[in-house]
Design an enzyme around this catalytic site. Sequence first.
Site, PDB file in Angstrom:
ATOM      1  N   CYS A   2       0.834  -1.194   0.000  1.00  0.00           N
ATOM      2  CA  CYS A   2       0.000   0.000   0.000  1.00  0.00           C
ATOM      3  C   CYS A   2       0.872   1.250   0.000  1.00  0.00           C
ATOM      4  CB  CYS A   2      -0.880   0.028   1.241  1.00  0.00           C
ATOM      5  SG  CYS A   2      -2.317  -1.011   1.135  1.00  0.00           S
ATOM      6  N   PRO A   3       0.511   2.271  -0.760  1.00  0.00           N
ATOM      7  CA  PRO A   3       1.275   3.514  -0.735  1.00  0.00           C
ATOM      8  C   PRO A   3       1.042   4.259   0.568  1.00  0.00           C
ATOM      9  CG  PRO A   3      -0.651   3.771  -2.103  1.00  0.00           C
ATOM     10  CD  PRO A   3      -0.606   2.320  -1.709  1.00  0.00           C
TER      11      PRO A   3
END
Length: 413
Positions: free
Chosen positions: A109-110
Amino acid sequence: MGTAHRKLTSIEICAGAGGQAVGLHRAGFRHLALVEIDKWAAATLRANIKSRPSWSWEREHCLVRETDVNDFKPLKEVPDPEGRRGKRGAGKRMLEPGQLDLLAGGVPCPPFSAAGHQLGRDDERDLFPRMLDLVAELKPRAVMIENVRGLVEPELKFRYYRNHIKNRLRKAGYVICGWRVLEAQDFGVPQLRPRAILVAIHEDHYRGFDWPVPQKRVHRVVDALGPSMERRLGTGTDRFARWHELANLGTVAPTLVGGSKKHGGADLGPTRAKRAWENLGVDGMGVANDEDSMVDPDRDLGTLERGPKLTVQQAAIIQGFPDDEDAEGPWKFIGGKTARYRQVGNAFPPPVAAAVGERISEALNRTGPLRDDPNPEFEPEDDPSLVAPELPLQQGFPSLEDDAEDSARALIG
């Protein structure tokens, strides 16, 4: 026409120790490249490709690239899978856009949340943009992206971020088959491990797609670990009888968590997860040494009051990796105990990857007329530039630890 006349090929980024690769291999895909930055996980991939007879195709054709995925240049590094030579026979030709069947990856996930300092594209952990760039570069027939459940549920929380990802795929010519949460326990894995899966198929190859159907039978921890626990604790011993009594009262395990180089270690997850493991007769406060290198039986095998710790190989059984019952033996993990456990704990369960891979294979092998995209409309994006709005700390992007906490809460209430 479909692709039934040849083997389906895949490239996987963020490959880890091979959980997704094992599953896709079972589904009939042959890997052209596995990209992984961790040296121990990359060594694990090489060791298993080298030693397992069923991976002989990969021994000849698969590039195991130990590097940051941002430095991976597939059209310059991956040979043409059809073995064609360059002009005038000067060496092998490289992979060309449109040749690859599947691009897959368990993309982190960013970290765009306030808790993640909102570094966005400047954060080295942000690999979704790179995955989408590779899609545009390679133009594979299908795309499979795996992540934690929290990116999909609750639906509203990250809707606009998901929309951005789907819209980029639509712009590249892909039909979005859905972003669905699959429970590992529904596919023969003795663990509560939800995974969010996105599947997309290029419009030039789209003839429909069907998600895998959950199995009715649950594979319980007591059955999965029974043979190895009997071997470790001893047939007919009080230790084994006590473990079996407790484990037989439960069903599946909570989500395993591997931790990272900076945080976490070789234990079985957050406090609730350890309590759930205790209910299954297992001491979650650490990981046991390998059976052939045990030096402290009380630490590793436990007592009548405190259960045994899991070995790395037993944790791998909980994830669904090949074990002693496999014709080629267990999947081997390279490195020290903590490095090996992290590889296992962070893995995508192979049976889940296999179930999705089989449906992708079936979709790509369909013949007949192409189908129209059932949902071609572009969706609203709250953050088209990938610079996130200010988020409260509690809305930080989800992690595997969140899944572990939720699964343990579901088991122990």
